[in-house]
Design an enzyme around this catalytic site. Structure first.
Site, PDB file in Angstrom:
ATOM      1  N   CYS A   8      30.816   7.934  61.503  1.00  0.00           N
ATOM      2  CA  CYS A   8      30.358   8.998  62.431  1.00  0.00           C
ATOM      3  C   CYS A   8      31.400   8.587  63.558  1.00  0.00           C
ATOM      4  O   CYS A   8      32.561   7.696  63.335  1.00  0.00           O
ATOM      5  CB  CYS A   8      29.058   8.791  62.899  1.00  0.00           C
ATOM      6  N   ASN A  11      30.111   4.797  65.609  1.00  0.00           N
ATOM      7  CA  ASN A  11      29.305   3.912  64.756  1.00  0.00           C
ATOM      8  C   ASN A  11      28.324   3.126  65.387  1.00  0.00           C
ATOM      9  O   ASN A  11      28.078   1.847  65.339  1.00  0.00           O
ATOM     10  CB  ASN A  11      30.431   2.811  64.127  1.00  0.00           C
ATOM     11  N   CYS A  13      25.155   5.313  66.412  1.00  0.00           N
ATOM     12  CA  CYS A  13      24.036   5.983  66.206  1.00  0.00           C
ATOM     13  C   CYS A  13      23.810   6.599  64.856  1.00  0.00           C
ATOM     14  O   CYS A  13      23.257   5.914  64.031  1.00  0.00           O
ATOM     15  CB  CYS A  13      24.098   7.300  67.252  1.00  0.00           C
ATOM     16  N   ARG A  14      24.511   7.463  64.267  1.00  0.00           N
ATOM     17  CA  ARG A  14      24.323   8.231  63.157  1.00  0.00           C
ATOM     18  C   ARG A  14      24.668   7.383  61.924  1.00  0.00           C
ATOM     19  O   ARG A  14      23.963   7.093  61.095  1.00  0.00           O
ATOM     20  CB  ARG A  14      25.122   9.359  63.136  1.00  0.00           C
ATOM     21  N   SER A  15      26.021   6.679  61.886  1.00  0.00           N
ATOM     22  CA  SER A  15      26.250   5.786  60.778  1.00  0.00           C
ATOM     23  C   SER A  15      25.576   4.723  60.568  1.00  0.00           C
ATOM     24  O   SER A  15      25.069   4.352  59.479  1.00  0.00           O
ATOM     25  CB  SER A  15      27.904   5.653  60.688  1.00  0.00           C
ATOM     26  N   ASP A 134      24.979  14.493  66.784  1.00  0.00           N
ATOM     27  CA  ASP A 134      25.382  13.513  67.454  1.00  0.00           C
ATOM     28  C   ASP A 134      24.031  13.070  68.534  1.00  0.00           C
ATOM     29  O   ASP A 134      24.224  13.491  69.548  1.00  0.00           O
ATOM     30  CB  ASP A 134      26.619  13.118  68.324  1.00  0.00           C
TER      31      ASP A 134
END
Length: 165
Positions: A8, A11, A13-15, A134
């Site tokens: 993401c 690095n 939040c999402r990933s 995001d």
């Protein structure tokens, strides 16, 4: 060994959420000895930092470990090391491709040592959302978690099918 990298922007939040969730899914499938999981960001703003508090909150809610996780930036060598590089949105995918091009890393679909680059939501072709939003900007960590769980299940099915696990 099959290696999966989620990417993401920062690095945090999402990933890392995808890394933690997918690691649990892999363990529950009894495939931890065959599949490793990592995450990275295209940007360098958060290198060395733990996941965002919103990601931590949702992972704690579902008792999913994020122990030892800290942000790192994606590197051209990741293309050689990982089997699958899964990007959360089109911008991440473009940034990874641009980084590979500027590093002179050849993307050859016939070279088995190179990663399969894909967009996360391509794992869920029937979903109306085409990119993982995001939550750093939206605050909607619950929705992102739902997408990641469903996409992780689809990715695990893809890997088991393609890698004959």
């Amino acid at each position: 060994m099959i290696q999966v990298l989620f990417v993401c922007l920062g690095n945090i939040c999402r990933s890392p959420m995808a890394e933690a969730v997918f690691r649990k899914q892999v363990a529950e499938a009894g495939l931890s000895e065959q599949i490793t999981v990592d995450s990275a960001g295209t940007g360098d703003w958060h290198i060395g930092k733990p996941p965002h508090e919103g990601t931590i909150k949702i992972l704690d809610q579902y008792t999913i470990s994020y122990e030892g996780m800290q942000a790192r930036q994606v590197h051209p060598n990741d293309y050689e090391q990982f089997t699958y590089i899964v990007c959360m949105d089109n911008s991440n995918l473009s940034n990874v491709n641009a980084m590979l091009e500027s590093a002179g890393v050849a993307k050859n679909a016939h070279d088995e040592k190179k990663a399969d680059l894909l967009l996360f939501m391509d794992l869920l072709p029937d979903h109306e959302v085409r990119e993982v939003p995001d939550p750093y900007y939206t605050g909607n960590f619950d929705f992102v978690y739902e997408l990641i769980v469903a996409g992780g299940e689809a990715l695990l099915h893809k890997i088991k099918s393609e890698q004959k696990l």
